[in-house]
Design a protein around this motif. Structure first.
Motif, mmCIF file in Angstrom:
data_model
loop_
_atom_site.group_PDB
_atom_site.id
_atom_site.type_symbol
_atom_site.label_atom_id
_atom_site.label_comp_id
_atom_site.label_asym_id
_atom_site.label_seq_id
_atom_site.Cartn_x
_atom_site.Cartn_y
_atom_site.Cartn_z
ATOM 1 N N TYR A 122 -13.034 -2.022 8.623
ATOM 2 C CA TYR A 122 -12.680 -3.439 8.501
ATOM 3 C C TYR A 122 -13.891 -4.324 8.743
ATOM 4 O O TYR A 122 -14.090 -5.331 8.061
ATOM 5 C CB TYR A 122 -11.581 -3.794 9.505
ATOM 6 N N SER A 139 -9.526 -4.798 2.357
ATOM 7 C CA SER A 139 -8.498 -5.748 2.791
ATOM 8 C C SER A 139 -7.467 -5.059 3.673
ATOM 9 O O SER A 139 -6.832 -5.711 4.503
ATOM 10 C CB SER A 139 -7.808 -6.383 1.576
ATOM 11 N N SER A 140 -7.293 -3.740 3.500
ATOM 12 C CA SER A 140 -6.379 -2.986 4.365
ATOM 13 C C SER A 140 -6.743 -1.510 4.349
ATOM 14 O O SER A 140 -7.300 -1.006 3.371
ATOM 15 C CB SER A 140 -4.915 -3.173 3.937
ATOM 16 N N ILE A 175 -4.911 2.227 5.289
ATOM 17 C CA ILE A 175 -3.643 2.898 5.583
ATOM 18 C C ILE A 175 -3.938 4.324 6.005
ATOM 19 O O ILE A 175 -4.559 5.090 5.252
ATOM 20 C CB ILE A 175 -2.699 2.901 4.353
ATOM 21 N N ALA A 201 -7.842 3.203 1.459
ATOM 22 C CA ALA A 201 -8.119 1.787 1.704
ATOM 23 C C ALA A 201 -7.877 0.990 0.431
ATOM 24 O O ALA A 201 -8.067 1.498 -0.682
ATOM 25 C CB ALA A 201 -9.559 1.593 2.183
ATOM 26 N N LYS A 214 -11.296 -5.211 -1.320
ATOM 27 C CA LYS A 214 -11.127 -6.655 -1.463
ATOM 28 C C LYS A 214 -10.806 -7.059 -2.908
ATOM 29 O O LYS A 214 -10.165 -8.079 -3.152
ATOM 30 C CB LYS A 214 -12.404 -7.378 -1.002
ATOM 31 N N THR A 224 -7.983 0.680 -5.281
ATOM 32 C CA THR A 224 -7.638 1.654 -4.244
ATOM 33 C C THR A 224 -8.763 2.673 -4.129
ATOM 34 O O THR A 224 -9.260 3.181 -5.140
ATOM 35 C CB THR A 224 -6.326 2.386 -4.585
#
Length: 275
Positions: free
Chosen positions: A114, A120-121, A123, A164, A167, A171
């Motif tokens: 991050y 942006s995320s 998982i 991930a 941005k 993926t």
């Protein structure tokens, strides 16, 4: 000297005091966003030593190793003694005693991704026997993972996966690991294979270590803070160099006055190469 005086002397010269003495060194290697919190970081570490006798003993056995581990956590900007960065007593055969080793946790791996600013995320999830999990590389962009949250028992750990979302919406590569992959990673762990495996996070926090292993594998495909920022700085420098206007050489004004011969002394200066 009475018992209280002995205790005070031990405390003042122990690992907790050593951490306080090296506060400036810790702050120096920390990322800038962490430096304002160095006081809390030091106090938290001292609290860990007070609460964990085994950790305190390991730190006393080799204070230099203990400080090296703390400086590594500080350099990464991670909190020691948490799921970002475990502090684990490890048996050292050569020394014949325990010492402190650092184990980066899954939250630490995710934090570094991050912090890079490219995602942006992130998982990272474990899959149990009674979960539904489907993923076919080349067909599926992301895994399908369904959990029966009403189930009393989801079964045993079966898989762990990580990916991930960048941005730009893309993926990243999806990492999927099974029990065999986890067993190989665990076998390489000093803390899990040492004299005191029950103190290892592999024993005390098994699910978290599955998550950490997948998150760590994902870092091969997703930028982490240091490398990403370094690449961005280079890119900005290259763009700035390309966009900079050429330096104009102005003509010298003519003079009608006679100029006497003059010897000008000078020196060559090597410019530093930009890394």
């Amino acid at each position: 000297m009475n018992a209280i005086s002995n205790a005070i002397a031990t405390r003042d010269n122990g690992p907790g005091a050593l951490v306080a003495q090296h506060r400036d060194d810790i702050e120096l290697v920390m990322p800038s966003h962490m430096q304002k919190r160095v006081g809390a970081w030091v106090r938290t570490t001292q609290g860990l030593l007070r609460r964990d006798e085994k950790l305190l003993k390991a730190a006393q056995n080799d204070p230099g190793q203990f400080m090296a581990v703390l400086l590594d956590a500080a350099r990464l900007g991670l909190e020691p003694g948490t799921e970002q960065y475990y502090l684990v007593p490890r048996w050292n055969k050569k020394k014949g005693c325990t010492e402190v080793t650092g184990v980066r946790g899954y939250q630490g791996e995710i934090e570094l991704m991050y912090r890079a600013g490219a995602v942006s995320s992130v998982i990272v999830e474990v899959v149990y026997d009674n979960d539904r999990f489907e993923y076919r590389p080349g067909r599926d962009e992301r895994p399908l993972h369904e959990i029966n949250w009403d189930a009393v028992d989801r079964g045993e750990l079966r898989l762990v996966y990580a990916y991930a979302v960048m941005k730009d919406g893309a993926t990243s590569k999806v990492v999927v690991l099974n029990k065999g992959h986890i067993a190989k990673a665990m076998a390489k762990s000093d803390s899990a294979s040492g004299k005191y495996p029950h103190l290892s996070p592999w024993s005390t926090d098994t699910e978290a270590m599955w998550l950490k292993t997948a998150a760590h594998r994902l870092t091969k495909w997703v930028p982490t803070s240091a490398e990403y920022i370094r690449e961005q700085l280079r890119a900005h420098a290259d763009v700035a160099a390309e966009q900079a206007p050429p330096t104009a050489v102005l003509p010298q004004p003519l003079t009608t006055e006679p100029v006497e011969d003059e010897v000008v002394e000078g020196e060559f200066v090597d410019e530093d190469e930009v890394a």
